[in-house]
Write an enzyme that holds these catalytic residues in place. Sequence first.
Site, PDB file in Angstrom:
ATOM      1  N   GLN A   1       5.432 -10.967   2.253  1.00 50.57           N
ATOM      2  CA  GLN A   1       5.542  -9.609   2.771  1.00 50.57           C
ATOM      3  C   GLN A   1       6.660  -8.885   2.036  1.00 50.57           C
ATOM      4  OE1 GLN A   1       3.086  -9.029   4.759  1.00 50.57           O
ATOM      5  NE2 GLN A   1       3.184 -10.126   6.697  1.00 50.57           N
TER       6      GLN A   1
ATOM      7  N   ARG B   1       0.838  -1.201   0.000  1.00 49.12           N
ATOM      8  CA  ARG B   1       0.000   0.000   0.000  1.00 49.12           C
ATOM      9  C   ARG B   1       0.870   1.248   0.000  1.00 49.12           C
ATOM     10  NH1 ARG B   1      -1.726   2.084   5.222  1.00 49.12           N
ATOM     11  NH2 ARG B   1      -0.404   1.276   6.885  1.00 49.12           N
TER      12      ARG B   1
ATOM     13  N   ARG C   1      -6.396  -2.968  -5.005  1.00 49.92           N
ATOM     14  CA  ARG C   1      -6.951  -3.369  -3.725  1.00 49.92           C
ATOM     15  C   ARG C   1      -7.820  -2.220  -3.232  1.00 49.92           C
ATOM     16  NH1 ARG C   1      -2.023  -3.685   0.625  1.00 49.92           N
ATOM     17  NH2 ARG C   1      -3.755  -4.077   2.046  1.00 49.92           N
TER      18      ARG C   1
ATOM     19  N   ARG D   1      23.285 -23.110  32.507  1.00 49.11           N
ATOM     20  CA  ARG D   1      23.281 -22.293  31.293  1.00 49.11           C
ATOM     21  C   ARG D   1      23.891 -23.087  30.131  1.00 49.11           C
ATOM     22  NH1 ARG D   1      23.280 -16.694  30.234  1.00 49.11           N
ATOM     23  NH2 ARG D   1      23.165 -16.330  32.504  1.00 49.11           N
TER      24      ARG D   1
END
Length: 389
Positions: free
Chosen positions: A109, A9, A78, A164
Amino acid sequence: MNVAFIPVRGGSKSIPLKNIKPIAGKPLVYWTMRAACGCQYIDKVYIATDSDKIRQTVESFKQGSEAALFSKAEVIDRSAESASDTASTEFAMLEFAANYEFDNIVLIQATSPLLVSEDLDRGFEAFNEKGTDSVLSVVRQKRFHWANNAEGFAYPTNYDVFHRPRRQEYDGYLVENGAFYISSKAGLIANQNRVWGNIKAVEMNEDTFFEIDEPSDWVIIEALMKKNGITAPEEVPEIKMFLTDCDGCLTDAGMYYSERGDEMKKFNTKDGMGFGLLRQAGIVTGILTSEDVELNRRRAAKLKLDILESGCKDKVAVLERICAERGIAPENVAYIGDDINDLGVISMVGYGCAPADAMESVKAVAKYVTAAKGGEGVIREVVEKILKR
């Protein structure tokens, strides 16, 4: 039939028209379009936009050396509702599904320019495995997460502080990177969501963790693209005539005045050498400018340019006349411009270029955007590329 759907857009708030803002020498949307068009499992690539500027930019990809690759691509409209700040991506996907025929869809995307065709190939191969309903792209992260409890004290959520793990012993966790999502049309409509059912995750390069959302992301991702060898092909045609605007290209667009009111401009000597190299190569040189001042005439004479067109109100018409007079086709012309009155010529010629500090709309349609700003050797930089050809 498998289709790619890339919604873009024009109303981005953080970076205006970011989907066509140049990155690594090409508009942002170019990179995901190229990945989609290169995927062996995708039959058609749809780019849905509400912006005429984005439409124009995308259509330009279907010309030149990559025309065959981008033949899969089609720009579609769109609705304003689906392009609003509040509309979800699912809304845009469902709007598309209501109007187009397909079996399966991959949402891509445009903000993930590190995506490559091979990632999409692996995505569809996972989607085609028995029992899979949908697929999403992820990256593996090996970071230690913490949260605060009700008393405000921190505690680890994904490891034991007394044991860890070393990085090479730690599997880490998967994070959505937003690059792509695959689903059937029927599943999308029934579930109103991009992923559903039995979902498979396809891992991508850890560099793809980054998406473009803020201006600072641009620098990071451009560097990562270079690191990963994601580059656009050079598209320098045979150049027989080289033309440029004056202010903002040959100069820094500044207006300097002496105490007596005399107008002055700062030119770059590197550009003078560039014009000399073009002359030696037998290339016609000139300036097209809307200004009509003595300074420009003196500079053009010193550079021994073949053409100086001053006071241009319609640069496209002037270019058409010059090309006819010289017997040179527009596709064999290079032109450098920096503002909206240059847009028509930049789109018309074979090698339209823009300085680094040109208007964003100009850089979006240019085939090459220089590293230099106006007045800092822009002409010389473009000349080097032309002569290397």
